[in-house]
Design an enzyme around this catalytic site. Sequence first.
Site, short mmCIF file in Angstrom:
data_model
loop_
_atom_site.label_atom_id
_atom_site.label_comp_id
_atom_site.label_asym_id
_atom_site.label_seq_id
_atom_site.Cartn_x
_atom_site.Cartn_y
_atom_site.Cartn_z
N CYS A 101 58.71 66.35 -27.26
CA CYS A 101 58.48 67.59 -25.88
C CYS A 101 57.65 67.75 -24.74
CB CYS A 101 56.72 68.52 -26.98
SG CYS A 101 55.24 67.24 -26.85
N GLY A 102 57.74 66.28 -24.45
CA GLY A 102 57.47 65.32 -22.98
C GLY A 102 55.96 65.02 -22.60
#
Length: 269
Positions: free
Chosen positions: A113-114
């Site tokens: 997702c970062g």
Amino acid sequence: MPSTGATEDIDVLRLGLGVLGDEETRRAVPVEAPIAIDIGGIGYAVMMATPVDLKDYITGFALSEGLITRADELTGLVISEVEGGFVARLTLPTEGMQKALARARKRVGESSCGLCGIDNIAEVLRPLPKLTARINTTRAAIASALATLPEHQPLSRLTGAVHAAAFCLPDGTIALVREDVGRHNALDKLLGAMARAKIDPASGFILLSARCSYELVEKTVRAGCPMLVTISAPTSLAVQRATNAGLTLVTLARPDAALVANGRDTIKD
């Protein structure tokens, strides 16, 4: 199946560059093999290492990971050669098992997702314990350890491709050495061997034939050793972490000079 020894011989062509003339020859290279670490039936990690002194390595790895605090807490260790590598199966005290299980679950649950890396960054930068042990040594002792280290590096002499981690007494006498293709592995092997032999890391200093990255500083601090000497340069984070923890850090240690990045007051003439 990889060799159970430390080296393998390979056929190579010695290519003449500065001096003309080629030659078919054989050369010893260090064995590098995957070591799967299974904790209580949980696949915890797979590390690439030289498959010698593996009991020392697994002990040091568990200590560095904070899964145990003493060598005798690691029980039921069985190391087996399997197709393609080795498996080390072990059991831990309840607290260590809980830590291992939590970390294994976290790795499985990570996404791309970062944002998930934020927790990992916080983990990397968590404060180190302050060192209470102090060492009084001399520049002559450091020079002596550097000069005699090659005598304790049989794999390096044979292959020119492995790192060494040495535990040295304050007078520079080398008490124990371990070698591996990985600098982290060499240090884990050394710390494991010391724990198994009941050698107090606070009673001397560690010498590494490697670049000084922050992980090596952290392993040294968590072991309770007051001084780390490395033959190559440090990274900025390594210096920062050593300074915050009170670790004497000597880098770029060569026969003619060394750079003291922290703790210069502990080294006497």
